[in-house]
Design a protein around this motif. Structure first.
Motif, PDB file in Angstrom:
ATOM      1  N   GLY A   1     -18.031  34.583 -72.692  1.00 35.58           N
ATOM      2  CA  GLY A   1     -17.258  35.699 -73.015  1.00 35.58           C
ATOM      3  C   GLY A   1     -16.249  35.978 -71.798  1.00 35.58           C
ATOM      4  O   GLY A   1     -15.517  36.846 -71.602  1.00 35.58           O
ATOM      5  N   ALA A   2     -16.446  35.169 -70.483  1.00 35.45           N
ATOM      6  CA  ALA A   2     -15.835  35.449 -69.241  1.00 35.45           C
ATOM      7  C   ALA A   2     -15.536  34.010 -68.743  1.00 35.45           C
ATOM      8  O   ALA A   2     -16.006  33.207 -69.123  1.00 35.45           O
ATOM      9  CB  ALA A   2     -16.710  36.202 -68.411  1.00 35.45           C
ATOM     10  N   ASN A   3     -14.402  34.199 -67.932  1.00 37.85           N
ATOM     11  CA  ASN A   3     -14.032  32.659 -67.435  1.00 37.85           C
ATOM     12  C   ASN A   3     -13.647  33.183 -66.000  1.00 37.85           C
ATOM     13  O   ASN A   3     -12.592  34.054 -65.703  1.00 37.85           O
ATOM     14  CB  ASN A   3     -12.780  31.977 -68.284  1.00 37.85           C
TER      15      ASN A   3
ATOM     16  N   HIS B   1     -26.562  33.815 -61.598  1.00 38.35           N
ATOM     17  CA  HIS B   1     -26.053  33.607 -62.699  1.00 38.35           C
ATOM     18  C   HIS B   1     -25.154  34.842 -63.536  1.00 38.35           C
ATOM     19  O   HIS B   1     -25.356  35.880 -63.241  1.00 38.35           O
ATOM     20  CB  HIS B   1     -27.116  33.216 -63.903  1.00 38.35           C
ATOM     21  N   TYR B   2     -24.124  34.599 -64.488  1.00 39.03           N
ATOM     22  CA  TYR B   2     -23.653  35.397 -65.125  1.00 39.03           C
ATOM     23  C   TYR B   2     -24.379  36.476 -66.002  1.00 39.03           C
ATOM     24  O   TYR B   2     -24.327  37.671 -65.984  1.00 39.03           O
ATOM     25  CB  TYR B   2     -22.299  34.826 -65.762  1.00 39.03           C
ATOM     26  N   TYR B   3     -25.447  35.841 -66.706  1.00 40.73           N
ATOM     27  CA  TYR B   3     -26.396  36.235 -67.471  1.00 40.73           C
ATOM     28  C   TYR B   3     -27.232  37.292 -66.772  1.00 40.73           C
ATOM     29  O   TYR B   3     -27.962  38.400 -67.321  1.00 40.73           O
ATOM     30  CB  TYR B   3     -27.070  35.416 -68.379  1.00 40.73           C
ATOM     31  N   GLU B   4     -27.368  37.290 -65.360  1.00 38.83           N
ATOM     32  CA  GLU B   4     -28.247  38.101 -64.673  1.00 38.83           C
ATOM     33  C   GLU B   4     -27.441  39.430 -64.313  1.00 38.83           C
ATOM     34  O   GLU B   4     -28.025  40.410 -63.734  1.00 38.83           O
ATOM     35  CB  GLU B   4     -28.520  37.757 -63.383  1.00 38.83           C
TER      36      GLU B   4
END
Length: 155
Positions: free
Chosen positions: A136-138, A82-85
């Motif tokens: 906030g990222a793509n 995951h991005y949040y990791e």
């Protein structure tokens, strides 16, 4: 993520599977038993696959299971990063890019959703048709890799 890294992971998996999968499933938390319906299933841990990101979230096994169900060749990715990791978008989308390069035409993604709706209960199936990206990222940012195809389909 470099195109060559995706190609190395794809080649490794194709060698293990022997055939391109008809269907791929990337599983989120709580649905790890789906691989038990596969006939002649084989497992490979993510750490064995070149450049493959390994999940750190509990409930994400970090392995690929492939086999057959009826007439379909199926590959199941048990867990994802995951991005949040703290992973980059390139790492988050790596598995999906590998699936695309395998030639798979059908992809099923699972996750834990609907938690704020009191009418939804554990195990209920829901279809998500859209989402709002608040991260906030793509993953589509930056130069397009033409070898993966067009950035936007259907436009």
């Amino acid at each position: 993520m470099k195109y060559e890294f995706v190609e190395q992971a794809k080649s490794y998996l194709l060698e293990k599977m022997g055939v391109a999968p008809d269907v791929a499933i990337i599983m989120g938390s709580g649905l790890s038993a789906v691989d038990e319906i596969l006939i002649g299933s084989q497992r490979t841990h993510y750490v064995s696959i070149p450049h493959f990101p390994v999940p750190k979230i509990a409930g994400h096994r970090g392995q690929v299971v492939f086999g057959k169900t009826k007439k379909l060749n199926v590959v199941v990715f048990e867990g994802r990063v995951h991005y949040y990791e703290g992973n980059t978008m390139a790492e988050v989308t790596f598995c999906t890019r590998v699936i695309g390069r395998l030639g798979t035409k059908s992809l099923i993604l699972t996750n834990a959703s609907g938690a704020i709706n009191p009418g939804f209960f554990r195990g209920h199936l829901m279809a998500i048709t859209d989402h709002i990206n608040l991260q906030g990222a793509n993953p589509l940012s930056g130069p397009n890799e033409d070898r993966w195809g067009p950035r936007f389909l259907g436009h």
